[in-house]
Design a protein around this motif. Structure first.
Motif, PDB file in Angstrom:
ATOM      1  N   LEU A  13       3.097   5.743  11.427  1.00  0.00           N
ATOM      2  CA  LEU A  13       1.523   5.612  11.051  1.00  0.00           C
ATOM      3  C   LEU A  13       1.085   4.274  10.763  1.00  0.00           C
ATOM      4  CD1 LEU A  13       1.299   9.277  10.441  1.00  0.00           C
ATOM      5  CD2 LEU A  13       0.076   8.364  11.673  1.00  0.00           C
TER       6      LEU A  13
ATOM      7  N   ALA B 129      -1.122   6.809  -3.849  1.00  0.00           N
ATOM      8  CA  ALA B 129       0.423   6.087  -4.195  1.00  0.00           C
ATOM      9  C   ALA B 129       1.341   7.216  -4.956  1.00  0.00           C
ATOM     10  CB  ALA B 129      -0.026   4.525  -5.206  1.00  0.00           C
TER      11      ALA B 129
ATOM     12  N   ASN C 267       0.749  -1.065   0.022  1.00  0.00           N
ATOM     13  CA  ASN C 267      -0.014  -0.122   0.190  1.00  0.00           C
ATOM     14  C   ASN C 267       1.001   1.171   0.076  1.00  0.00           C
ATOM     15  OD1 ASN C 267      -2.842   0.386  -0.139  1.00  0.00           O
ATOM     16  ND2 ASN C 267      -2.621  -1.164   1.089  1.00  0.00           N
ATOM     17  N   PRO C 268       1.276   0.849  -1.362  1.00  0.00           N
ATOM     18  CA  PRO C 268       2.662   2.834  -1.003  1.00  0.00           C
ATOM     19  C   PRO C 268       1.100   4.452  -0.747  1.00  0.00           C
ATOM     20  CG  PRO C 268       2.022   1.856  -2.685  1.00  0.00           C
ATOM     21  CD  PRO C 268       1.492   1.014  -2.653  1.00  0.00           C
ATOM     22  N   GLY C 269       0.499   4.021  -0.846  1.00  0.00           N
ATOM     23  CA  GLY C 269      -0.301   5.119  -0.867  1.00  0.00           C
ATOM     24  C   GLY C 269      -0.745   5.384   0.629  1.00  0.00           C
ATOM     25  N   SER C 270      -0.204   4.383   1.680  1.00  0.00           N
ATOM     26  CA  SER C 270      -0.249   5.073   2.742  1.00  0.00           C
ATOM     27  C   SER C 270       0.917   5.605   3.034  1.00  0.00           C
ATOM     28  CB  SER C 270      -0.689   3.502   3.766  1.00  0.00           C
ATOM     29  OG  SER C 270      -0.303   3.952   5.037  1.00  0.00           O
ATOM     30  N   VAL C 271       1.107   6.561   4.344  1.00  0.00           N
ATOM     31  CA  VAL C 271       2.356   7.677   4.889  1.00  0.00           C
ATOM     32  C   VAL C 271       2.757   6.895   5.423  1.00  0.00           C
ATOM     33  CG1 VAL C 271       0.954   9.932   4.077  1.00  0.00           C
ATOM     34  CG2 VAL C 271       1.347   8.132   6.007  1.00  0.00           C
ATOM     35  N   GLY C 272       2.448   5.615   5.660  1.00  0.00           N
ATOM     36  CA  GLY C 272       3.599   4.656   6.646  1.00  0.00           C
ATOM     37  C   GLY C 272       4.454   4.081   6.051  1.00  0.00           C
ATOM     38  N   SER C 273       3.602   3.777   4.832  1.00  0.00           N
ATOM     39  CA  SER C 273       5.287   2.996   3.994  1.00  0.00           C
ATOM     40  C   SER C 273       6.235   3.728   3.906  1.00  0.00           C
ATOM     41  CB  SER C 273       4.080   2.650   2.559  1.00  0.00           C
ATOM     42  OG  SER C 273       3.454   3.184   1.827  1.00  0.00           O
ATOM     43  N   ALA C 274       5.957   5.297   3.395  1.00  0.00           N
ATOM     44  CA  ALA C 274       7.236   5.585   2.941  1.00  0.00           C
ATOM     45  C   ALA C 274       8.583   6.024   4.584  1.00  0.00           C
ATOM     46  CB  ALA C 274       6.927   7.456   3.038  1.00  0.00           C
TER      47      ALA C 274
END
Lengths: 204, 412
Positions: B32, B287, A3-10
């Protein structure tokens, strides 16, 4: 799943990047399995529907085969008839001496008929005579009857045959096969006799 | 500097099990919408009487208190006992518990996304055949959130963590994180699942951030990590679902307007069994917003004693100010002295005879532009960015490191 759209994935990869990746992959595989299985459901449903359809066709074809076999078996229906008479009376004009009657079975419209008439006659008179006979198949007959000499005070036999194809028959209707016999003088005698035999092939 | 202490609590009730004053933990992290792990070591000679229960795997939580306020908690997953006089412990934050619970058959039609999260957490995390974990769900933004249609099936084998991550990954999806709170009568520390259109405070228009990390200042080190590696940067993004028979739903390509880079494509499956293309498009849009310029985060490390206080001045999700580098005067060669209007004769006459025009002595600043204190950022890097996670190292000099998402940089 990713889920790259989730900020946590950054969040940048840390020491636990590999275990996390493994956990993510395991989760993805676990979720993919039922999803893939379910994605095949329409395919299996289609195949099952086709199998059911094929089974139904098979049943229908089996029934049709039975029907066809029955129809083939009914293409020709044979029949035969016999009628005999003793102590017959002859006349000097063509007269029926005996007949067979056939009823047309359901579903048949034609009939191939072959028949014979055989007559035994005794001449009780002092003069020579002759006897004539022919077979009448529902009004169809030979225009040249068979003939035999009949010596006075003696007997003689005579046969005649005929074949005809009857068409336009209807179920339940009847037709006849009859013997027509006559001589010059006409007489009656206890030894006079006649037999009409016929075979019929009913056709559809 | 805030006082940092450790206590053990019961995972099912939050009841206090033991104080762990000698627990040794290198660092703890929070992010988060995802779990983090940590390790600890408990010295047995000074361990509390019920240390075995306090460190029972799958049954206890180790909470970090900052001036008595719970700021972090991790459930014990693996204690490793050995011949030594310490117990090594592995921990995972409570988000990991959500990955151990599965969502059953649920259908939501036109339901607010925050309500969906609340319903799922309360049905599939708070309760269970053997009980659950006493999460309290707290909305961080007003209202129930954007209306969503979602269908989940028990046969999907999706965990609650997976479902919540999926929801958070759509454009405008609900953000969530796990925090902690004290409860009283009886005293206990229980988890709070915060959910909302946004976690944390945005900087109000016209005002500055509540907290700023500066270098020079409290920040002693920083890292700006950029990546355009596969999965961390792309300018053409497509979200695809798993196929249903010969049809595979997929989003239209979402393209960035950046023309600096050639096309870098990224395709991914945010979740299985998504049938609505609009949902996939929402995922792809979200994304692209993060991937378009590549993943770039700034991690600013500051001493806990001098940094803005975690949980008081700033929290996860907040907009945080930062100032790195900039120009400063060179302390080694600040001025040079110059003489003007003088020559050897006038100097001599003036010095000896006391008349004539004296030379003019001027102190001239050499480095008029100043010196870059952080050469990596000529002129300095100043701005506001969103905190998406933090790490606290618990050495003798505790350090706190908020991680700021550069995609949210403002004013840099």
């Amino acid at each position: 799943m990713a889920n790259p759209g989730s900020v946590g994935s950054a969040m940048p990869p840390a020491e636990d990047a590999q275990p996390r990746k493994v956990a993510d992959l395991e989760r993805a595989v676990r979720e993919l399995a039922p999803s893939v299985a379910r994605s095949f459901a329409p395919v299996f449903e289609a195949i099952n529907a086709q199998i059911a359809q094929m089974n139904a066709i098979q049943v229908e074809q089996a029934a049709q085969l039975v029907s066809l076999n029955a129809a083939v078996a009914l293409q020709v229906q044979p029949a035969s008839g016999h009628s005999g008479v003793a102590s017959g009376t002859l006349t000097s004009t063509p007269s029926e001496i005996t007949r067979c009657t056939f009823t047309v079975p359901a579903g048949y419209t034609r009939a191939q008929v072959f028949g014979t008439v055989f007559v035994s006659v005794y001449n009780t008179g002092a003069n020579a005579d002759n006897i004539r006979a022919y077979l009448d198949i529902n009004g169809a007959y030979s225009s040249t009857p068979t003939i035999n000499s009949l010596v006075s005070f003696s007997g003689a036999g005579l046969g005649s045959s005929y074949a005809a194809t009857l068409t336009g028959l209807t179920s339940g209707s009847t037709f006849y096969v009859r013997g027509i016999v006559y001589n010059q003088t006409g007489n009656a005698n206890q030894y006079n006799g006649a037999n009409v035999d016929a075979t019929v092939l009913f056709l559809r | 500097m805030p006082e940092l202490t450790w206590v053990a609590t019961d995972l099912k009730t939050g009841l206090l099990l033991a104080d762990l004053p000698d627990l040794m933990v290198d660092s703890v992290k929070a992010s988060l919408g995802r779990y983090e792990s940590a390790s600890a070591a408990l010295p047995l000679p000074t361990a509390p009487e019920h240390w075995q229960r306090a460190t029972l795997e799958g049954a206890s939580v180790l909470n970090l208190l900052s001036d008595g306020m719970p700021v972090w908690g991790g459930m014990v997953t693996e204690p490793n006992l050995s011949e030594s006089d310490t117990v090594d412990l592995s921990m995972a934050t409570l988000e990991a518990y959500l990955d151990r619970r599965y969502v059953g058959d649920e259908t939501f039609v036109g339901v607010g996304q925050n309500v969906i999260v609340k319903t799922l957490v309360e049905k599939y995390a708070v309760i269970g055949e053997n009980g659950g974990v006493p999460f309290r769900v707290q909305f961080t933004t007003a209202g129930n959130g954007a209306l969503r249609d979602r269908t989940y099936m028990d046969a999907d084998d999706k965990t609650l963590y997976s479902v919540l991550s999926d929801l958070m990954g759509v454009d405008g999806g609900p953000e969530w994180t796990v925090g902690w709170e004290w409860q009283h009568n009886p005293e206990r520390i229980t988890p709070v699942l915060y959910v909302g259109d946004r976690i944390g405070r945005a900087v109000p228009a016209g005002l500055g951030p509540a907290s700023t990390f500066e270098m020079p200042g409290c920040v002693s080190s920083f890292v700006l990590a950029r990546s355009y590696a596969n999965g961390r940067g792309a300018n053409s993004v497509m979200a695809v679902s798993t196929a249903s028979a010969d049809v595979r739903p997929q989003s239209p390509r979402q393209l960035s307007t950046d023309t600096t880079r050639p096309t870098f494509e990224y395709r991914y499956t945010p979740s299985t069994s998504i049938t609505a293309v609009s949902t996939l498009t929402d995922h792809a849009v979200a994304a692209l917003a993060i991937l378009a310029n590549g993943s770039a985060v700034i991690a600013l490390s500051a001493e806990v004693g001098s940094a803005p206080v975690l949980g008081v001045d700033w929290s996860i999700g907040d907009d945080i100010g930062f100032s790195i580098g900039g120009l400063e005067d060179d302390p080694r060669v600040r001025y040079v002295t110059t003489l003007s209007g003088a020559d050897i004769f006038t100097d001599v006459f003036h010095d000896i005879l006391g008349f004539g025009t004296p030379p003019i002595v001027t102190a001239v600043k050499v480095n008029t532009e100043g010196r870059d204190t952080v050469p990596a950022f000529p002129g300095g890097l100043v701005g506001i960015a969103r905190n998406i996670g933090w790490e606290m190292t618990l050495s003798d000099t505790p350090m706190v490191t908020p991680t700021l998402l550069s995609a949210t940089l403002k004013g840099a």
